[in-house]
Design a protein around this motif. Sequence first.
Motif, mmCIF file in Angstrom:
data_model
loop_
_atom_site.group_PDB
_atom_site.id
_atom_site.type_symbol
_atom_site.label_atom_id
_atom_site.label_comp_id
_atom_site.label_asym_id
_atom_site.label_seq_id
_atom_site.Cartn_x
_atom_site.Cartn_y
_atom_site.Cartn_z
ATOM 1 N N PHE A 1 -11.614 -4.304 -11.934
ATOM 2 C CA PHE A 1 -10.850 -4.682 -10.750
ATOM 3 C C PHE A 1 -9.774 -3.933 -10.296
ATOM 4 C CE2 PHE A 1 -12.579 -8.622 -12.574
ATOM 5 C CZ PHE A 1 -13.442 -9.244 -11.444
ATOM 6 N N ALA A 2 -9.179 -2.966 -11.149
ATOM 7 C CA ALA A 2 -8.127 -2.166 -10.559
ATOM 8 C C ALA A 2 -8.479 -1.340 -9.546
ATOM 9 C CB ALA A 2 -7.685 -1.245 -11.729
ATOM 10 N N PRO A 3 -9.766 -0.714 -9.432
ATOM 11 C CA PRO A 3 -9.939 0.590 -8.337
ATOM 12 C C PRO A 3 -9.752 -0.293 -6.815
ATOM 13 C CG PRO A 3 -11.613 0.527 -9.945
ATOM 14 C CD PRO A 3 -10.675 -0.532 -10.487
ATOM 15 N N PHE B 1 -5.608 3.319 -15.168
ATOM 16 C CA PHE B 1 -6.517 2.989 -13.844
ATOM 17 C C PHE B 1 -5.752 3.156 -12.848
ATOM 18 C CE2 PHE B 1 -7.663 0.384 -17.718
ATOM 19 C CZ PHE B 1 -9.064 0.635 -17.852
ATOM 20 N N GLY B 2 -4.797 4.105 -12.757
ATOM 21 C CA GLY B 2 -3.909 4.327 -11.547
ATOM 22 C C GLY B 2 -2.679 3.611 -11.296
ATOM 23 N N GLY B 3 -2.450 2.427 -12.186
ATOM 24 C CA GLY B 3 -1.193 1.611 -11.812
ATOM 25 C C GLY B 3 0.077 2.041 -12.506
ATOM 26 N N TRP B 4 1.137 1.256 -12.331
ATOM 27 C CA TRP B 4 2.142 1.860 -12.647
ATOM 28 C C TRP B 4 2.501 1.535 -14.071
ATOM 29 C CZ3 TRP B 4 6.237 0.208 -8.322
ATOM 30 C CH2 TRP B 4 5.870 0.916 -7.172
ATOM 31 N N GLY B 5 1.648 0.559 -14.553
ATOM 32 C CA GLY B 5 1.795 -0.016 -16.154
ATOM 33 C C GLY B 5 2.876 -0.814 -16.092
ATOM 34 N N VAL C 1 0.782 -1.252 -0.047
ATOM 35 C CA VAL C 1 -0.077 0.029 -0.050
ATOM 36 C C VAL C 1 1.052 1.146 0.075
ATOM 37 C CG1 VAL C 1 -1.860 1.196 0.879
ATOM 38 C CG2 VAL C 1 -1.721 -1.430 1.222
ATOM 39 N N ASP C 2 1.704 1.273 0.936
ATOM 40 C CA ASP C 2 2.564 2.727 1.131
ATOM 41 C C ASP C 2 3.328 2.900 -0.117
ATOM 42 O OD1 ASP C 2 0.916 2.501 3.392
ATOM 43 O OD2 ASP C 2 2.679 2.689 4.839
ATOM 44 N N TYR C 3 4.237 1.754 -0.324
ATOM 45 C CA TYR C 3 4.961 1.677 -1.323
ATOM 46 C C TYR C 3 4.391 1.474 -2.885
ATOM 47 C CZ TYR C 3 8.590 1.828 2.049
ATOM 48 O OH TYR C 3 9.784 2.156 3.012
ATOM 49 N N GLY C 4 3.308 0.937 -2.696
ATOM 50 C CA GLY C 4 2.336 0.914 -3.953
ATOM 51 C C GLY C 4 2.438 -0.047 -4.837
ATOM 52 N N ILE C 5 3.323 -1.258 -4.283
ATOM 53 C CA ILE C 5 3.444 -2.538 -5.359
ATOM 54 C C ILE C 5 2.151 -3.229 -5.693
ATOM 55 C CG2 ILE C 5 4.557 -4.503 -5.250
ATOM 56 C CD1 ILE C 5 6.774 -3.128 -4.890
ATOM 57 N N GLN C 6 1.086 -2.976 -4.901
ATOM 58 C CA GLN C 6 -0.088 -3.700 -5.475
ATOM 59 C C GLN C 6 -0.753 -3.005 -6.506
ATOM 60 O OE1 GLN C 6 -2.141 -3.549 -1.579
ATOM 61 N NE2 GLN C 6 -3.760 -1.898 -2.327
ATOM 62 N N THR C 7 -0.225 -2.083 -6.857
ATOM 63 C CA THR C 7 -0.890 -1.143 -8.255
ATOM 64 C C THR C 7 0.041 -1.435 -9.400
ATOM 65 O OG1 THR C 7 0.262 0.868 -7.906
ATOM 66 C CG2 THR C 7 -1.611 0.610 -6.691
ATOM 67 N N ALA C 8 1.236 -2.041 -9.100
ATOM 68 C CA ALA C 8 2.201 -2.149 -10.158
ATOM 69 C C ALA C 8 1.932 -2.479 -11.551
ATOM 70 C CB ALA C 8 3.507 -2.802 -9.549
ATOM 71 N N VAL C 9 1.229 -3.630 -11.633
ATOM 72 C CA VAL C 9 0.695 -4.208 -12.999
ATOM 73 C C VAL C 9 -0.340 -3.592 -13.876
ATOM 74 C CG1 VAL C 9 0.356 -6.416 -14.027
ATOM 75 C CG2 VAL C 9 1.275 -6.364 -12.023
ATOM 76 N N TRP C 10 -1.155 -2.968 -13.039
ATOM 77 C CA TRP C 10 -2.214 -2.149 -13.727
ATOM 78 C C TRP C 10 -2.074 -1.179 -14.465
ATOM 79 C CZ3 TRP C 10 -6.557 -5.090 -12.964
ATOM 80 C CH2 TRP C 10 -6.732 -6.239 -11.854
#
Lengths: 417, 417, 381, 381
Positions: free
Chosen positions: A125-127, A68-72, A55-64
């Motif tokens: 699912f990204a949200p 949609f707010g991910g790192w792509g 969460v804090d470092y954001g890895i859970q968003t990395a793939v999206w």
Amino acid sequence: MEFARIREFESPLERYMAEIIRDWGEKYVIPHRRNFDEDWKEHRTIEPALEKLMVDYGIQTAVWPEEFGGWGLGSSDYFGSICARVMEEIGRYDTGIAVSVGVTLWPIFVIAVKPHINYDLCAEFAPLFMRKKLTMAANAMTEPQGGSDIENLDELKGKTIRTTAKLDGDEWVINGHKLWPTNSGGVADLFGVVCTTNPGVPDEKNFAYIYVPADLPGVKQGEPYRKAGMAADKNSDIWFENVRVPKRYRAWGEGLDAKYFRIIISTGCLGSAGMALGAMENIYEILFEKCSELRYRGRPLKENTAVAAVLADIAAEIEICRSAVYTYARMLDRPDYYGDRFSAEMIARGRALKLKVCDACCRVAERAMDLLGHYGIDRNYDVEKHWRDVKIIQLWMGGRQLCQMDVARYFYDCKQL
Amino acid sequence: MEFARIREFESPLERYMAEIIRDWGEKYVIPHRRNFDEDWKEHRTIEPALEKLMVDYGIQTAVWPEEFGGWGLGSSDYFGSICARVMEEIGRYDTGIAVSVGVTLWPIFVIAVKPHINYDLCAEFAPLFMRKKLTMAANAMTEPQGGSDIENLDELKGKTIRTTAKLDGDEWVINGHKLWPTNSGGVADLFGVVCTTNPGVPDEKNFAYIYVPADLPGVKQGEPYRKAGMAADKNSDIWFENVRVPKRYRAWGEGLDAKYFRIIISTGCLGSAGMALGAMENIYEILFEKCSELRYRGRPLKENTAVAAVLADIAAEIEICRSAVYTYARMLDRPDYYGDRFSAEMIARGRALKLKVCDACCRVAERAMDLLGHYGIDRNYDVEKHWRDVKIIQLWMGGRQLCQMDVARYFYDCKQL
Amino acid sequence: MMMKLEFENISELRSDVAEMLAKSIHEWAEKEVIPYRAQIDDEVEIADRALKKLFLDIGMQKLVVPEAKGGAGISFEDLPQVLLRSFEEIGKADAGIGFVLSALISASISSMGTEVFDYLSDKLSAGLCKIAIFPPQFGKSDFKGFELAKAVAVGDKIKLKGFGRPLNSGYDADIFAVFCNYSGISVAFVDAENVERSEQIKSTGLVASKNCDVRINAEIEKTRILTGDAWKKLYTYLNLCLSALCVGSAYDSCRILRDWAEKRTIRGKPLGDNTVDAAVIANVIREALEAKAVAQMLTKIMLEDRDDEEVYAFSVVAALKCSDSAFNSADRAMELMASQGYAREGLLEKQWRDAKSIRTLLNPSHLLLELSANYFGSKLW
Amino acid sequence: MMMKLEFENISELRSDVAEMLAKSIHEWAEKEVIPYRAQIDDEVEIADRALKKLFLDIGMQKLVVPEAKGGAGISFEDLPQVLLRSFEEIGKADAGIGFVLSALISASISSMGTEVFDYLSDKLSAGLCKIAIFPPQFGKSDFKGFELAKAVAVGDKIKLKGFGRPLNSGYDADIFAVFCNYSGISVAFVDAENVERSEQIKSTGLVASKNCDVRINAEIEKTRILTGDAWKKLYTYLNLCLSALCVGSAYDSCRILRDWAEKRTIRGKPLGDNTVDAAVIANVIREALEAKAVAQMLTKIMLEDRDDEEVYAFSVVAALKCSDSAFNSADRAMELMASQGYAREGLLEKQWRDAKSIRTLLNPSHLLLELSANYFGSKLW
């Protein structure tokens, strides 16, 4: 000490992620690591560490995808190298956390990695993963009968899958029993479920990969299993009883599900090898320190040639394995050059990599324990923890035998295995 | 089947050389290979094959700078990759020829590879290799007492070298006895001789690397040794009795000889690993063919899962080894990026590579023999030849133990080994 | 430097007969083999001559032939320990000669108490004789995947057909012990004149065993075939002989390493004082000791009243273990001796090639599967 | 599917006493250990209770204590085979308990015939007692690299100083058998009150052995020290006990694998009918059989009139081999059983951790060097 790899392919994002993981590991894992074994069920110290990273470092968003707010990461030309590096760096601290993180990203690969990005499902699912809340996923694959046989797509074509998905109007109705997925036991918020639309019939068209939010009615999870190690990775039973999800939750549809699902195999092999590599590197670091410190008849342990020989074997093993991990990672980076990530070739190469790197890792851990004698079995030396942890990396995804059969099938053109 | 490597670094020259070697191997090696064992002393079929490759295809000129008629490989940014590939491709046919070729190029590396090109000595010796006549070189290193201890530069600083070079006016006077260099036994036209200017004193300044034409008075060579295998590589004694060479035949002078000599170690490790890799690949090819052909209870041998498992282990081993060989080759390609080819780091990484790839190669050959049962020991199946041949690759250049000590020294900062 | 390698057999396995024979073999080795070992692979007449002396003059060929027919008439009660000691001594000299003898002895033992034994005894008393074992095998594609030679009863006779490679001596055997599918697995004894031989095969080692592919096309008397568990007895004794042979080979590698190490200095110290080298030496010795222990255990249980299946299964384990150990001893010794281990004159490389050949011929993967089948009753292949 | 695993010991090693004891231990295991095995690593009181029953009720603690003092008074002639059978049975149940007992028994045996034995016999008859072995070891930097505790004679007494980690039970032993440098290598017996203990160490397995670092600072009577070759006798018996323990462990892994494999299908066929799986199964069995053979051989030669050095050296080989085999059996069985082998409830992972712990504690590299020193007379380390 940086072990061998082609460094030209280290991207800025990779370097950045490696740095944050090192920082995180020293602060949030190392102080608690020796107690992880007791924390296998509650995850009192494990969850905060995970939360920090995800969460804090954001890895859970990395793939999206970025839109949609991910790192792509799924669209990056360094996809493979970054995956390998993340697993390696986390694995250095704890392979249990590594697999827990890896398996959260894993099911997303099927719908969020170039060239197969399903924008509708990403939007759906990204949200969930953009929330400032620890959000995990799991890949519900293995079943009680036949174990990892399910991964054996080329041979069995989904014939042995017993979890069924039946279309009822605009909804899939899912029934079945899954065993041992990482992040089960109440951890995951979203499941990628391997099921069949036509049980017992060996045809890839019937293979369905369907996303199932964990909070739906009919999804039931058991208590986590107690294991030899790998405390940070909860494994349990999952039962699906008439679970209903919208029709569009199926990843791609007939034939394509099976096709793109195979990226799960190639990336799973890369990730497994990456975390095993990290564990070996940490064992190396520990040995370096302890064998400089411990003395035998007036000399540091490492200055005895017999000990040095074993230490050297271990370092050399890591050199070779790291070269191989990043070579394969690069091959996954560039499908244009080396073939699709879901191709039979890349799967076979991935299996070969996992087979050898896991074997090497288990052997390294064993020999490190032997070298340290009575300190080898001491939990304060951390080597024995890695030893207990990494064994399951060798065993999962079908273990050595399934790896071997996939490798033989491709490299020797075997037809009847 | 191409096993794993980063293909982006395959240069046009590398590809070209690979092609000519394949062509050469099929035409000039394969038809005679099964008789090489009987030809160990006369080289009746071996020498023509060598001549074809070295003279007609021009490999003996490869390293020399272009201004002296060579291909300028020593100045190529693909130096390492090309060396590895040449050894791999020749090794696939015969590792004995591979080492014989490799060792001809080897002593030239000290004076003809960027950044240490000695134009005077190149001008002196290049013409010898530009002749349309098979011209070979040898690296006279190992001595009767202490074996390969001499390579142990970091520890011994040349202390144990017994071959002496004494300056007498403008000439070096060389005395000593060398054992087992490849291309001795009457093959080589030029020796690179490791000697000391101050016997028994451990100081790199006394380490001298001096070129000695084989036809000088006082150079005496023994009969080749009969060995378990490796028939194409002649090994013998060389005695130097008051051999006089011009002062300028010393490669670089005090301190620098020892420094640049180390490229012999890093490239020697790369070359050894490369040829071992080639042998493994040929074993793989043979197994593929034979295990498809041989039948057991109604099925091709390879379709039995127990056999397939061993076949898979072998393929996977080659995948890993090839990744590692070309990763290290790339690291040697680019000293600007990875450090000098003669640095302690690159030497240690090279030792690690040789250690592991040679171990893997011996194991692969052993298991291949076991798989084939009574065909495994049959010379017509060629596997047992590789098995006999490759063992010595593991043993030369100080064998496993010296590799281990060098690796331990660098990776664990050992000081007293 | 002093190397203690002796590890006497357990008391139950010591016998005067065994010791006497071992002594003769030792003398034979000193005289007929040791002085010529470096040439033995290149000059085939050396092995031929030594083999003949061992088979005939020392009489190993007639070990079980009744005294009435000029043999030694060793009884079942004495056999295992005699074989253990004899083959260990032979293994220290030349594994190839031992390999040929292993086949001969195990084939003859398997026939004891049958009419085949009379036939063999006559042959074995009449002059130099070699028996080739033609085992079940994986075949060429034209062999259609049958692993046993085909045996069909035609009247009083049995027609026997097979093609493949014997375990040993296909090129110069006088008799072939052919595994065939006659009421289960049986062993038929066929005279060489009914066997068509291809060219001699060059191989890795075991030079005394001249082999080739053979085509068997014979009509034999029913009395020339051993049915029931005879094939298991054959293998059990073969495994014993080979185990003991490998123990001797491993011990010889230890000895060669010792002789070399005694003179060797590394980094200014005797070789054995460098711990890394000492660790390798220790592993070489360890392999030899383990092999010796396992071979003794096999011998001992063969002397006891045990289930044949159990003894057979353990004999498989023992042969695999001992051949592994013999190879590992030589291989790791070579690791230290480097070029001096690899050169022909050093003798080690011969043990290395021979040990590897035995190990390969035992076909470990096949045997292991058989073992598994044996223990699990599962249907394999 | 039927798996035959029995492989009875050779006749010389069978005895009524051994069988009777093995039977009691088997019953003890069935009642005190087997039902609780999945919890034994988490609930320490299970192992404590089981250990106490084994030590006192069955009386293993007093195995060599004279009958006059309430012990079993097993004589030297019966000991090896009794230990072989007993520890094999214990190894099938819980290697940790066996490990603690190994130390106690080997320490007491090493003192037989001395005054230490009287002292120990009294202690062992008086109630639950544990003996920790404090072996030569590599130490912390403050330990200045001495491998033996320091012993200095001061008048009639001996002052003993040492710091390090016992092989077993440092945390709750009543007596410490301390290897010290008193006229060569000697073993001093020290009461726990003279030993300062650090915190208990968590470790990989062998939960019954509660260990910690200890500081020894004692003044003992000269009669409490065993000089000469006593330490070798201690190690020889320790190696025997551990070898047998590992045989039991390997057999248990085989049994667990069998029970699991019987129900398992892969690709529609029973597991054992897939050759790749059968090959793994065969290797698991092979390891167990080899270990059993080697352990028997050690037992047998201990009963013979042999050079102590020879027996000691072979005991080192046997312990290394058997612990390797126990680990390999469990490890390869786990390879097939995958998550079901790795889960605690499956029991295999416990054998795997325990076997690895024994193997690690034997400190193979050190022992191998000792072996090399022993055989080559070289000066190591």
